[in-house]
Scaffold this active site. Structure first.
Site, PDB file in Angstrom:
ATOM      1  N   ALA A   1      28.168  21.008  14.340  1.00  0.00           N
ATOM      2  CA  ALA A   1      28.558  20.461  15.643  1.00  0.00           C
ATOM      3  C   ALA A   1      29.340  21.439  16.504  1.00  0.00           C
ATOM      4  O   ALA A   1      29.892  21.045  17.534  1.00  0.00           O
ATOM      5  CB  ALA A   1      29.368  19.179  15.441  1.00  0.00           C
ATOM      6  N   ASP A   2      29.388  22.714  16.099  1.00  0.00           N
ATOM      7  CA  ASP A   2      30.019  23.744  16.929  1.00  0.00           C
ATOM      8  C   ASP A   2      29.097  24.962  16.974  1.00  0.00           C
ATOM      9  O   ASP A   2      29.530  26.102  16.853  1.00  0.00           O
ATOM     10  CB  ASP A   2      31.391  24.113  16.355  1.00  0.00           C
ATOM     11  CG  ASP A   2      32.213  24.989  17.304  1.00  0.00           C
ATOM     12  OD1 ASP A   2      31.975  24.942  18.527  1.00  0.00           O
ATOM     13  OD2 ASP A   2      33.087  25.730  16.819  1.00  0.00           O
ATOM     14  N   LEU A   3      27.814  24.692  17.161  1.00  0.00           N
ATOM     15  CA  LEU A   3      26.818  25.765  17.147  1.00  0.00           C
ATOM     16  C   LEU A   3      26.673  26.346  18.546  1.00  0.00           C
ATOM     17  O   LEU A   3      26.098  25.719  19.434  1.00  0.00           O
ATOM     18  CB  LEU A   3      25.469  25.230  16.657  1.00  0.00           C
ATOM     19  CG  LEU A   3      24.395  26.291  16.421  1.00  0.00           C
ATOM     20  CD1 LEU A   3      24.780  27.212  15.277  1.00  0.00           C
ATOM     21  CD2 LEU A   3      23.046  25.640  16.133  1.00  0.00           C
TER      22      LEU A   3
END
Length: 294
Positions: free
Chosen positions: A192-194
């Site tokens: 979720a932090d790509l």
């Protein structure tokens, strides 16, 4: 014994108070303990760091590795995700010390990120990684359903606290998308932090993701960050829409869900940035939203 960069100690102090500062100042002794335990030798290089973690470049014999230290509570979910991915599309986890919040990782090339590629080939790599990383999730992860519900509930309050900076039609659309999309779609492990800076050049594969913030949810949630972090490379509204389509196509994603999450997360990040005095990122989010509204 390593020297912890003063900037990292200060960041820890600001974000977590005296306990976090004490943790940062304890790292030289902790690194020495881990070097002995895992039979490592520290490279003659200053440790790397972001806001949350310190990375010491090390060797085990001739093999280059990276020793990453985070506050233990922050490292737990990352380790769960890395174990589930088992090196598929992501940096490989060699060993983990849960009590220390220490991850021993394969060494990637931290000097070459996906940010250095032109936008369109970079987006193709990133889109494929979104799909590659969508695997069955281990138990115990926070769910996107919870994140989305919290987002939808908090947006009006955060908007009022900042004197209503976002057009109400966009705010309403963001709440609607969060409500509708949170419980739907594939329920898999996602990074979720790509963003492009979190994809490094490697030897085992050309590009591998790092620093995962793991969630149980739908991979379309990953698209917005890949939109706003390269917004400055997009010269027209058509480019903005093409980037969304390209990420969805290469990732095998539902383009409507990707668009909905982009609206929801751009509004959320716009407010987050304004609350912290940022100027560039809120403008990027506004740019993306304006292009998608046309």
């Amino acid at each position: 014994m390593i020297t912890v960069p003063a900037q990292f100690v200060e960041w820890q102090s600001r974000s977590g108070g005296t306990a976090a500062r004490a943790w940062a100042e304890s790292l030289p002794a902790e690194v020495d303990r881990l070097l002995a335990r895992w039979e490592l030798t520290a490279d003659d290089a200053e440790p790397l760091h972001g806001g949350l973690s310190l990375v010491v470049l090390v060797h085990r014999g001739a093999r280059p590795l990276a020793l990453k230290l985070s506050r233990p509570a922050d490292a737990d979910d990352e380790a769960l995700g890395l174990l589930a991915w088992h090196g598929r599309g992501v940096v490989d986890l060699v060993a983990y010390d849960r009590a220390a919040g220490a991850l021993l990782l394969e060494r990637l090339d931290h000097t070459r990120t996906l940010q250095a590629l032109p936008i369109w080939p970079a987006a193709e790599v990133a889109g494929r990684l979104v799909r590659t990383l969508a695997v069955p999730a281990p138990p115990g992860l926070r769910s996107l359903r919870e994140v989305a519900a919290g987002m939808a509930d908090a947006l009006p309050r955060r908007q009022r606290a900042l004197a209503d900076p976002i057009p109400h039609a966009w705010l309403d659309a963001a709440r609607r998308h969060a409500d509708e999309l949170g419980p739907t779609g594939e329920q898999v492990l996602i990074h979720a932090d790509l963003h492009y800076g979190n994809v490094l050049a490697a030897t085992r594969q050309p590009w591998l993701a790092v620093d995962p913030r793991v969630l149980l949810g739908t991979p379309e949630y990953c698209v917005p960050e890949l939109m706003w972090t390269r917004a400055d490379d997009l010269t027209s509204d058509t480019d903005v829409r093409h980037l969304l389509d390209l990420l969805a196509e290469t990732g095998g994603l539902d383009v409507d869900a990707a668009r909905g999450w982009t609206v929801a997360r751009c509004v959320d990040y716009w407010l987050w940035g304004l609350a912290r005095g940022l100027t560039i990122d809120p403008a990027r989010c506004e740019r993306i939203l304006a292009a998608l509204a046309r």
